[in-house]
Structures are given as structure tokens and as C-alpha cells.
Design an enzyme around this catalytic site. Structure first.
Site, mmCIF file in Angstrom:
data_model
loop_
_atom_site.group_PDB
_atom_site.id
_atom_site.type_symbol
_atom_site.label_atom_id
_atom_site.label_comp_id
_atom_site.label_asym_id
_atom_site.label_seq_id
_atom_site.Cartn_x
_atom_site.Cartn_y
_atom_site.Cartn_z
ATOM 1 N NE ARG A 188 -4.258 -1.402 -0.064
ATOM 2 C CZ ARG A 188 -4.378 -2.437 -0.879
ATOM 3 N NH1 ARG A 188 -3.347 -2.760 -1.678
ATOM 4 N NH2 ARG A 188 -5.481 -3.157 -0.909
ATOM 5 C CG ASP A 243 1.876 -2.383 -8.619
ATOM 6 O OD1 ASP A 243 1.803 -1.953 -9.790
ATOM 7 O OD2 ASP A 243 1.001 -3.129 -8.116
ATOM 8 C CD GLU A 298 -2.913 3.502 -5.419
ATOM 9 O OE1 GLU A 298 -3.773 2.670 -5.743
ATOM 10 O OE2 GLU A 298 -1.732 3.182 -5.141
ATOM 11 C CG HIS A 351 -2.768 -0.698 -7.134
ATOM 12 N ND1 HIS A 351 -3.155 0.065 -6.061
ATOM 13 C CD2 HIS A 351 -2.877 -1.990 -6.731
ATOM 14 C CE1 HIS A 351 -3.488 -0.717 -5.053
ATOM 15 N NE2 HIS A 351 -3.323 -1.975 -5.437
#
Length: 334
Positions: A236, A260, A265, A297
Site C-alpha cells: 500500500r 506499484d 494514487e 497498481h
């Protein structure tokens, strides 16, 4: 049961429709591109449940708006639930379901892909060769075999990642407040977080985002890492203090970074921003570093994982409709 599905992308529709059909088509799935917020909750009028994703707002305001419309279940199509206000859900009598495990290997394999791409500069070499440039200057990597890999969070994904790195011939150490003998059985060992940061050539984050892990990797933690080490985050975004990370990159304390996820985000990831300017100056600064590789992600994004997510989500909806309790409910902790 009628279900309002928020943040719905084409792949969500494809896999949820298939899982629903395989379960007898019991549920009426209504898809919305919009994120779930207090303002968009009105789209759920007439539904008995909503289905939400990682960047949807399942906060008090949104839950209150849902509760006033008779919504009694929020089915998360994710393992993480840091976007949920559990106290509000409990007070409003709204059940929260999630997908506790879908494909740990999917995220673990993406983590390994980030490491390999960063180390051997695959992304840069691809662009260079496409332009007819076959020089090797700037593409020097290191042999991963024999290196020490530190895993922060040795749950299902962390264990799957440990198997991969042990297969590469790495020494694997891990930090987890709830150690499992499975890692040690594989050949890894548990150490303190400070020892992990000090001794790891590669640090990979696989912990959930909680009050205790928010900005776990801050300026102090980054300062304890081995000079020039690689940091990977596929857990996260909020686990890493991005501004502190940028400072560590500028000072060359951190050698390479693979992300990622990103703590801000929402509004970026899962959206096509190619025709617009990115207004997030912190994220834009990250993109300027040649030793930073970011994906949007996508660690979970395999056909197997999406099938498992959809099947578990449908099973949660069916169990709630039949028994008044989802198959995988989240225990309220606040």
C-alpha cells in the site's frame, strides 16, 4: 440482489459477470465508472449492496449516505480495507466483506518483475533498442543470487515472494510482528526491522496499511537502509513516506526504487492520464529519477487473480443474501 458496482473498469465487468453467471446469475450487477463517495452514493438507490474497490471512499459520510438508502453490505473486491471507517459501519449496521486471498503469487511475481527490470534496466534497454541504440553504457546490473532480500510482512504474499527469491539463491530475512514458521521452513529467518533494513540489498514491502504501518518507511527507516539498496513497494502506498523517499533518492542513499502503489494514487492510478497534465508535483518528481520504476497498481492483475476476486465477491453477496452474513466478513477493529 441488486448490487451497485463502483469504480468499474471493463475487466471488472467481464470477470464479475462471468462469476455471477457461473453462480446462476442470482445478482443484478449495475456498473458505475465513478468512485464511491458520499456524493455518488445516490447511484446505489434501489440496491441492497454495493461493491467497492481500493480507492473508493468507504468513510463515514459515504456509509451514512448508503445506510440512508437501505444498503446493508459493502463488498470490497480487494484484500485491503484501510479505506473503510469501521466504527461508522458498525454504528450504521452495514456489513463489510472482502477478498482475503486471491492470488498471492500474482503480486509476488510482479514484485520479482520489478526487481529484475530495475536491476538489469530492462525498461531502459527496451526503449534504447527500439531506437537502434545497442550500447550497454548505463545498463550495468548486479547478480541477484547471493544477495540478501528483506521482506517486511511475511503473510501469504510475503511467503510467495520468499519462495521466488530463495529460488534465485538469495538469503531471505523477514520482519513481521506475527511470525509464521512457514518462512523458516522454507529457509528464511526472522529479524528485527532495524536489522532487516541494515543488512538487506533489496527491501520489499508486503504489509497492510494500518495506523502502525503508515509511513513505516520514513526518513529514519530510509537512513538505516544499506547505502545503495533497492526498495520495492507492492503493498500500500501509505507505507512509504514519499517525500522522505524523494530526499533519499536525491542524496543517493537509495539505489533503486520500484513502486506499484503510491500514497496519493487516487485520481491517478486506474485512469488514463495520457492526455492531461499530472497535477501531483510529488508524483511528477518521482518520475524524473532514472532509477525509479513505477507501475499503476497492477500487481494483482492476472486472469487467475481476477477470477478469484470475482468468484469470492459473488460468494460474499450470495452468503449475505442467504444467511445475512458474507462469506468473508471483516471483523470490526477500531
Amino acid at each position: 440482489m441488486k448490487v451497485a458496482v463502483f469504480s468499474a473498469k471493463p475487466h471488472d465487468r467481464r470477470f464479475l459477470d462471468a462469476a455471477n453467471a457461473a453462480a446462476g446469475g442470482r445478482h443484478e450487477l449495475i456498473y458505475f465508472d465513478a468512485h464511491l463517495t458520499a456524493d455518488t452514493a445516490l447511484l446505489a438507490d434501489g440496491a441492497g449492496a454495493v461493491c467497492a474497490f481500493v480507492n473508493d471512499h468507504v468513510d463515514r459520510a459515504a456509509l451514512s449516505a448508503l445506510g440512508s438508502r437501505g444498503i446493508s453490505l459493502v463488498a470490497l473486491r480487494s484484500a485491503g480495507f484501510n479505506n473503510v471507517d469501521f466504527r461508522a459501519a458498525d454504528e450504521l449496521g452495514i456489513a463489510i466483506a472482502r477478498v482475503p486471498a486471491y492470488s498471492p503469487e500474482a503480486v509476488a511475481e510482479h514484485t520479482a518483475a520489478l526487481i529484475l527490470s530495475l536491476n538489469r534496466k530492462i525498461h531502459r534497454a527496451y526503449a534504447r533498442v527500439r531506437e537502434g541504440n545497442f550500447t550497454l553504457d548505463g545498463l550495468l546490473g548486479f547478480t541477484i543470487s547471493g544477495r540478501t532480500v528483506g521482506i517486511v510482512g511475511a503473510g501469504r504474499i510475503g511467503i510467495a515472494f520468499a519462495r521466488i527469491m530463495l529460488g534465485f539463491g538469495c538469503e531471505v530475512i523477514a520482519y513481521d510482528p506475527f511470525p509464521s514458521p512457514e518462512l523458516e521452513a522454507l529457509g528464511g529467518r526472522y529479524v528485527s526491522l532495524e536489522e532487516l533494513l541494515k543488512n538487506s540489498d533489496i527491501v520489499s514491502l508486503h504489509c497492510p496499511l494500518t495506523a502502525g504501518t503508515r509511513h513505516l518507511i520514513d526518513a529514519d527507516a530510509l537512513g538505516k537502509m544499506k547505502l545503495g539498496a533497492m526498495l520495492i513497494n507492492t503493498s500500500r502506498g501509505g507505507v512509504v513516506d514519499t517525500r522522505a523517499l524523494i530526499a533519499a533518492l536525491k542524496s543517493s542513499r537509495i539505489g533503486q526504487v520500484g513502486l506499484d502503489v503510491y500514497e496519493e494514487e487516487e485520481g491517478l492510478f486506474f485512469e488514463d492520464m495520457s492526455g492531461r497534465a499530472i497535477g501531483d508535483d510529488v508524483f511528477a518528481r518521482l518520475l524524473t529519477f532514472p532509477n525509479v520504476l513505477i507501475t499503476g497498481h497492477q500487481g494483482f492483475f492476472t486472469a487467475e487473480a481476477l477470477t478469484a476476486i470475482a468468484e469470492t465477491t459473488i460468494a460474499n453477496l450470495t452468503a449475505f443474501e442467504d444467511q445475512g452474513r458474507p462469506l468473508h466478513s471483516v471483523v470490526f477493529t477500531y
